[in-house]
Design an enzyme around this catalytic site. Structure first.
Site, PDB file in Angstrom:
ATOM      1  N   ASP A  33       0.825  -1.214   0.000  1.00 51.00           N
ATOM      2  CA  ASP A  33       0.000   0.000   0.000  1.00 51.00           C
ATOM      3  C   ASP A  33       0.860   1.266   0.000  1.00 51.00           C
ATOM      4  O   ASP A  33       0.515   2.258  -0.641  1.00 51.00           O
ATOM      5  CB  ASP A  33      -0.911   0.008   1.232  1.00 51.00           C
ATOM      6  CG  ASP A  33      -2.003  -1.035   1.115  1.00 51.00           C
ATOM      7  OD1 ASP A  33      -2.110  -1.678   0.039  1.00 51.00           O
ATOM      8  OD2 ASP A  33      -2.747  -1.217   2.102  1.00 51.00           O
ATOM      9  N   GLU A  35       3.619   1.880  -1.419  1.00 46.81           N
ATOM     10  CA  GLU A  35       4.102   2.196  -2.767  1.00 46.81           C
ATOM     11  C   GLU A  35       2.955   2.785  -3.599  1.00 46.81           C
ATOM     12  O   GLU A  35       3.136   3.766  -4.316  1.00 46.81           O
ATOM     13  CB  GLU A  35       4.659   0.916  -3.430  1.00 46.81           C
ATOM     14  CG  GLU A  35       5.058   1.038  -4.881  1.00 46.81           C
ATOM     15  CD  GLU A  35       6.151   2.074  -5.152  1.00 46.81           C
ATOM     16  OE1 GLU A  35       6.718   2.627  -4.191  1.00 46.81           O
ATOM     17  OE2 GLU A  35       6.404   2.348  -6.342  1.00 46.81           O
ATOM     18  N   TYR A  36       1.760   2.206  -3.452  1.00 44.31           N
ATOM     19  CA  TYR A  36       0.590   2.756  -4.142  1.00 44.31           C
ATOM     20  C   TYR A  36       0.351   4.206  -3.682  1.00 44.31           C
ATOM     21  O   TYR A  36       0.153   5.104  -4.493  1.00 44.31           O
ATOM     22  CB  TYR A  36      -0.646   1.891  -3.853  1.00 44.31           C
ATOM     23  CG  TYR A  36      -1.896   2.411  -4.510  1.00 44.31           C
ATOM     24  CD1 TYR A  36      -2.270   1.998  -5.780  1.00 44.31           C
ATOM     25  CD2 TYR A  36      -2.704   3.353  -3.856  1.00 44.31           C
ATOM     26  CE1 TYR A  36      -3.403   2.495  -6.392  1.00 44.31           C
ATOM     27  CE2 TYR A  36      -3.838   3.866  -4.454  1.00 44.31           C
ATOM     28  CZ  TYR A  36      -4.192   3.424  -5.723  1.00 44.31           C
ATOM     29  OH  TYR A  36      -5.317   3.934  -6.321  1.00 44.31           O
ATOM     30  N   LEU A  83     -11.471   8.343   1.388  1.00 44.27           N
ATOM     31  CA  LEU A  83     -11.040   9.345   2.378  1.00 44.27           C
ATOM     32  C   LEU A  83      -9.746   9.971   1.893  1.00 44.27           C
ATOM     33  O   LEU A  83      -8.914   9.281   1.307  1.00 44.27           O
ATOM     34  CB  LEU A  83     -10.764   8.685   3.736  1.00 44.27           C
ATOM     35  CG  LEU A  83     -11.943   8.132   4.525  1.00 44.27           C
ATOM     36  CD1 LEU A  83     -11.437   7.231   5.654  1.00 44.27           C
ATOM     37  CD2 LEU A  83     -12.783   9.273   5.093  1.00 44.27           C
ATOM     38  N   GLU A 114     -11.698   7.321  15.166  1.00 47.30           N
ATOM     39  CA  GLU A 114     -11.995   5.889  14.952  1.00 47.30           C
ATOM     40  C   GLU A 114     -10.777   5.172  14.396  1.00 47.30           C
ATOM     41  O   GLU A 114     -10.039   5.745  13.590  1.00 47.30           O
ATOM     42  CB  GLU A 114     -13.155   5.760  13.939  1.00 47.30           C
ATOM     43  CG  GLU A 114     -14.338   6.654  14.280  1.00 47.30           C
ATOM     44  CD  GLU A 114     -15.467   6.600  13.248  1.00 47.30           C
ATOM     45  OE1 GLU A 114     -15.446   5.716  12.380  1.00 47.30           O
ATOM     46  OE2 GLU A 114     -16.358   7.458  13.333  1.00 47.30           O
ATOM     47  N   LYS A 116      -8.807   3.053  11.779  1.00 51.53           N
ATOM     48  CA  LYS A 116      -9.045   2.819  10.348  1.00 51.53           C
ATOM     49  C   LYS A 116      -8.855   1.326  10.087  1.00 51.53           C
ATOM     50  O   LYS A 116      -7.744   0.831   9.949  1.00 51.53           O
ATOM     51  CB  LYS A 116      -8.101   3.652   9.479  1.00 51.53           C
ATOM     52  CG  LYS A 116      -8.428   3.511   8.017  1.00 51.53           C
ATOM     53  CD  LYS A 116      -7.720   4.533   7.175  1.00 51.53           C
ATOM     54  CE  LYS A 116      -8.104   4.405   5.724  1.00 51.53           C
ATOM     55  NZ  LYS A 116      -7.787   3.101   5.125  1.00 51.53           N
ATOM     56  N   ARG A 137     -18.562  -1.505  -1.915  1.00 49.26           N
ATOM     57  CA  ARG A 137     -18.485  -0.101  -2.340  1.00 49.26           C
ATOM     58  C   ARG A 137     -18.370   0.004  -3.859  1.00 49.26           C
ATOM     59  O   ARG A 137     -18.898   0.933  -4.467  1.00 49.26           O
ATOM     60  CB  ARG A 137     -17.262   0.545  -1.666  1.00 49.26           C
ATOM     61  CG  ARG A 137     -17.163   2.017  -1.899  1.00 49.26           C
ATOM     62  CD  ARG A 137     -15.912   2.606  -1.250  1.00 49.26           C
ATOM     63  NE  ARG A 137     -14.688   2.089  -1.861  1.00 49.26           N
ATOM     64  CZ  ARG A 137     -13.462   2.533  -1.607  1.00 49.26           C
ATOM     65  NH1 ARG A 137     -13.293   3.496  -0.722  1.00 49.26           N
ATOM     66  NH2 ARG A 137     -12.410   2.031  -2.211  1.00 49.26           N
ATOM     67  N   LYS A 294     -13.027  12.340  12.208  1.00 47.96           N
ATOM     68  CA  LYS A 294     -14.202  12.906  11.540  1.00 47.96           C
ATOM     69  C   LYS A 294     -14.756  14.076  12.358  1.00 47.96           C
ATOM     70  O   LYS A 294     -14.860  13.947  13.587  1.00 47.96           O
ATOM     71  CB  LYS A 294     -15.312  11.841  11.429  1.00 47.96           C
ATOM     72  CG  LYS A 294     -14.895  10.614  10.650  1.00 47.96           C
ATOM     73  CD  LYS A 294     -15.967   9.530  10.690  1.00 47.96           C
ATOM     74  CE  LYS A 294     -15.495   8.286   9.947  1.00 47.96           C
ATOM     75  NZ  LYS A 294     -16.400   7.146  10.079  1.00 47.96           N
ATOM     76  N   LYS A 318      -2.867   8.265   8.493  1.00 47.37           N
ATOM     77  CA  LYS A 318      -2.242   6.945   8.332  1.00 47.37           C
ATOM     78  C   LYS A 318      -1.003   6.787   9.207  1.00 47.37           C
ATOM     79  O   LYS A 318      -0.287   7.753   9.478  1.00 47.37           O
ATOM     80  CB  LYS A 318      -1.857   6.748   6.869  1.00 47.37           C
ATOM     81  CG  LYS A 318      -3.066   6.664   5.942  1.00 47.37           C
ATOM     82  CD  LYS A 318      -3.039   5.369   5.176  1.00 47.37           C
ATOM     83  CE  LYS A 318      -4.220   5.241   4.250  1.00 47.37           C
ATOM     84  NZ  LYS A 318      -3.973   4.372   3.123  1.00 47.37           N
TER      85      LYS A 318
HETATM   86  P1  NAD Z   1      -8.721   4.269   2.064  1.00 46.20           P
HETATM   87  O1  NAD Z   1      -8.647   2.828   2.417  1.00 46.20           O
HETATM   88  O2  NAD Z   1      -7.500   5.063   2.233  1.00 46.20           O
HETATM   89  O3  NAD Z   1      -9.895   4.989   2.889  1.00 46.20           O
HETATM   90  C1  NAD Z   1     -11.284   4.778   2.668  1.00 46.20           C
HETATM   91  C2  NAD Z   1     -11.767   3.498   3.254  1.00 46.20           C
HETATM   92  O4  NAD Z   1     -11.410   3.400   4.619  1.00 46.20           O
HETATM   93  C3  NAD Z   1     -13.273   3.355   3.314  1.00 46.20           C
HETATM   94  O5  NAD Z   1     -13.810   3.000   2.073  1.00 46.20           O
HETATM   95  C4  NAD Z   1     -13.433   2.278   4.340  1.00 46.20           C
HETATM   96  O6  NAD Z   1     -13.417   1.028   3.707  1.00 46.20           O
HETATM   97  C5  NAD Z   1     -12.191   2.388   5.184  1.00 46.20           C
HETATM   98  N1  NAD Z   1     -12.415   2.649   6.615  1.00 46.20           N
HETATM   99  C6  NAD Z   1     -11.874   1.896   7.612  1.00 46.20           C
HETATM  100  N2  NAD Z   1     -12.244   2.339   8.809  1.00 46.20           N
HETATM  101  C7  NAD Z   1     -13.072   3.409   8.593  1.00 46.20           C
HETATM  102  C8  NAD Z   1     -13.779   4.287   9.456  1.00 46.20           C
HETATM  103  N3  NAD Z   1     -13.710   4.171  10.783  1.00 46.20           N
HETATM  104  N4  NAD Z   1     -14.524   5.258   8.894  1.00 46.20           N
HETATM  105  C9  NAD Z   1     -14.592   5.400   7.560  1.00 46.20           C
HETATM  106  N5  NAD Z   1     -13.927   4.597   6.663  1.00 46.20           N
HETATM  107  C10 NAD Z   1     -13.175   3.613   7.189  1.00 46.20           C
HETATM  108  O7  NAD Z   1      -9.208   4.474   0.638  1.00 46.20           O
HETATM  109  P2  NAD Z   1      -9.556   3.464  -0.500  1.00 46.20           P
HETATM  110  O8  NAD Z   1     -10.035   4.346  -1.585  1.00 46.20           O
HETATM  111  O9  NAD Z   1     -10.408   2.342  -0.040  1.00 46.20           O
HETATM  112  O10 NAD Z   1      -8.185   2.800  -0.871  1.00 46.20           O
HETATM  113  C11 NAD Z   1      -7.058   3.477  -1.060  1.00 46.20           C
HETATM  114  C12 NAD Z   1      -6.000   2.726  -0.306  1.00 46.20           C
HETATM  115  O11 NAD Z   1      -6.016   1.347  -0.688  1.00 46.20           O
HETATM  116  C13 NAD Z   1      -4.672   3.283  -0.652  1.00 46.20           C
HETATM  117  O12 NAD Z   1      -4.312   4.290   0.249  1.00 46.20           O
HETATM  118  C14 NAD Z   1      -3.794   2.066  -0.626  1.00 46.20           C
HETATM  119  O13 NAD Z   1      -3.254   2.004   0.670  1.00 46.20           O
HETATM  120  C15 NAD Z   1      -4.728   0.921  -0.869  1.00 46.20           C
HETATM  121  N6  NAD Z   1      -4.546   0.420  -2.246  1.00 46.20           N
HETATM  122  C16 NAD Z   1      -3.495  -0.379  -2.446  1.00 46.20           C
HETATM  123  C17 NAD Z   1      -3.235  -0.879  -3.706  1.00 46.20           C
HETATM  124  C18 NAD Z   1      -2.063  -1.795  -3.891  1.00 46.20           C
HETATM  125  O14 NAD Z   1      -1.794  -2.181  -5.025  1.00 46.20           O
HETATM  126  N7  NAD Z   1      -1.375  -2.178  -2.838  1.00 46.20           N
HETATM  127  C19 NAD Z   1      -4.066  -0.537  -4.784  1.00 46.20           C
HETATM  128  C20 NAD Z   1      -5.141   0.292  -4.554  1.00 46.20           C
HETATM  129  C21 NAD Z   1      -5.372   0.780  -3.276  1.00 46.20           C
END
Ligand code: NAD
Length: 335
Positions: A33, A35-36, A83, A114, A116, A137, A294, A318
């Site tokens: 993650d 690196e992403y 987020l 909260e 994450k 989602r 939040k 993060k």
């Molecule tokens: P995110 O995971 O950074 O944040 C949004 C998500 O957080 C929400 O959809 C929900 O699922 C989660 N969440 C957990 N606890 C929560 C809480 N208490 N309140 C609200 N939301 C909560 O964003 P995203 O769009 O789901 O994903 C992006 C992240 O996924 C990136 O930052 C990366 O770390 C990872 N990612 C990794 C790769 C990879 O190849 N490794 C590819 C795509 C995304």
């Protein structure tokens, strides 16, 4: 300049699209993650410097990925967004300042803090207290119908408790795999020579997005509610003014809500929460990759609104990256 910049933008977008496809659609990430996140920030930075080159289909403007066709589709009338991220105290302060400027207020914010949770977001719809539908989602607007699978998660009530339940309630939250269950499952897989999962997030996603709910039923999944979507509630129990009170109401209706959630006043207290959870991270029963801060006041949330892919009133704060590329690439895992 522009040809080189255009090329760089194109390369970054393509790379992030590929990683997203592997992560969201195949539940099989090819890079950590961190690196992403690094490439995503690079793209954000470049687009901020050249706003006229932002495209509607850029990963910075989109949530998740399109749902898989093998599942039925569910429309989210209230989109399920992502987020924005903050890495470090300075970025968190900038987030607070942006909101204070927008609201033209110098008063301290009340924050709902909260963990994450590192799983996947789902929306569960109750009609007159009965669970009628559950969806992933997806791309934020359309998700996958995973009703039968979510019904196998024992922590998710099939019927809400209490007399005054809303006519319609969409509960949003995270499905994840607690560490004890994850380790046990991988131990068994190792003993039998089966493939092991790389991490609990992928184990949860792979388990939930199964066409056969009997397989999901065997997986140790858990759910915590953290928000609401569409609501039709003549008694207006969710209009109480605070996100935190909303979560407590969900708890009263029998929905599981994380016990680590706190209501605090001011940015310093939110930072203290972040530090505290980070120190206790290894002792928690589930994996988290940060905390979500939040704005608690619902009227302030509404006034702050949304940008393309995320609310302005919340931030994913993060933790520094722990994940090692080798861990991820060395381990094969199943979907
Ligand atoms: P995110 O995971 O950074 O944040 C949004 C998500 O957080 C929400 O959809 C929900 O699922 C989660 N969440 C957990 N606890 C929560 C809480 N208490 N309140 C609200 N939301 C909560 O964003 P995203 O769009 O789901 O994903 C992006 C992240 O996924 C990136 O930052 C990366 O770390 C990872 N990612 C990794 C790769 C990879 O190849 N490794 C590819 C795509 C995304």
């Amino acid at each position: 300049m522009s040809q080189a910049i255009l090329q760089q933008l194109q390369q970054l977008r393509q790379q992030l699209e590929d990683y997203s496809y592997q992560y969201y659609v195949l539940d099989n990430p090819s890079v950590p993650d961190a690196e992403y996140d690094r490439l995503f920030r690079q793209l954000q930075q470049l687009e901020a410097e050249h706003p006229h080159l932002v495209t509607a289909d850029s990963p910075t403007q989109r949530v998740g990925a399109v749902p898989l066709a093998k599942f039925g589709q569910v429309s989210h009338n209230i989109p399920m967004l992502s987020l924005d991220n903050a890495f470090g105290a300075d970025e968190f302060s900038a987030f607070c300042k942006r909101m204070a400027d927008m609201l033209d207020s110098s008063a301290e914010f009340s924050f709902c803090c909260e963990p994450k949770l590192d799983g996947l977001a789902v929306s569960i719809r109750y009609e007159n207290g009965l669970l009628v539908q559950a969806a992933t989602r997806g791309d934020g607007y359309t998700g996958e119908d995973i009703t039968a699978n979510v019904k196998t998660i024992r922590a998710v009530p099939l019927k809400l408790k209490g007399a005054s339940v809303p006519a319609v309630l969409e509960v949003r939250g995270e499905v994840f795999m607690p560490l004890a269950g994850f380790n046990l499952m991988n131990d068994k897989a190792r003993a039998t020579g089966d493939k092991v999962f790389a991490n609990p997030r992928n184990a949860a996603a792979g388990s939930l997005r199964q066409l056969d709910p009997k397989i999901t039923a065997q997986r140790p999944l858990m759910f915590y509610a953290y928000a609401v979507g569409a609501v039709e509630d003549p008694v207006q129990l969710l209009d109480s003014g605070s996100h935190y009170q909303r979560l407590m109401q969900l708890k009263d209706w029998g929905l599981p809500v994380c016990a680590e959630i706190r209501l605090v006043t001011g940015a310093e207290a939110a930072l203290a929460y972040y530090q505290d959870i980070m120190q206790r991270r290894a002792a928690l029963a589930y994996e988290i990759d940060g905390v979500v801060i939040k704005v608690a006041d619902l009227a302030q949330q509404q006034a702050l609104g949304f940008v393309a892919r995320a609310p302005r009133w919340a931030i994913a704060f993060k933790f520094p990256a722990q994940e090692m590329l080798t861990t991820l690439l060395d381990v094969e895992f199943q979907v």
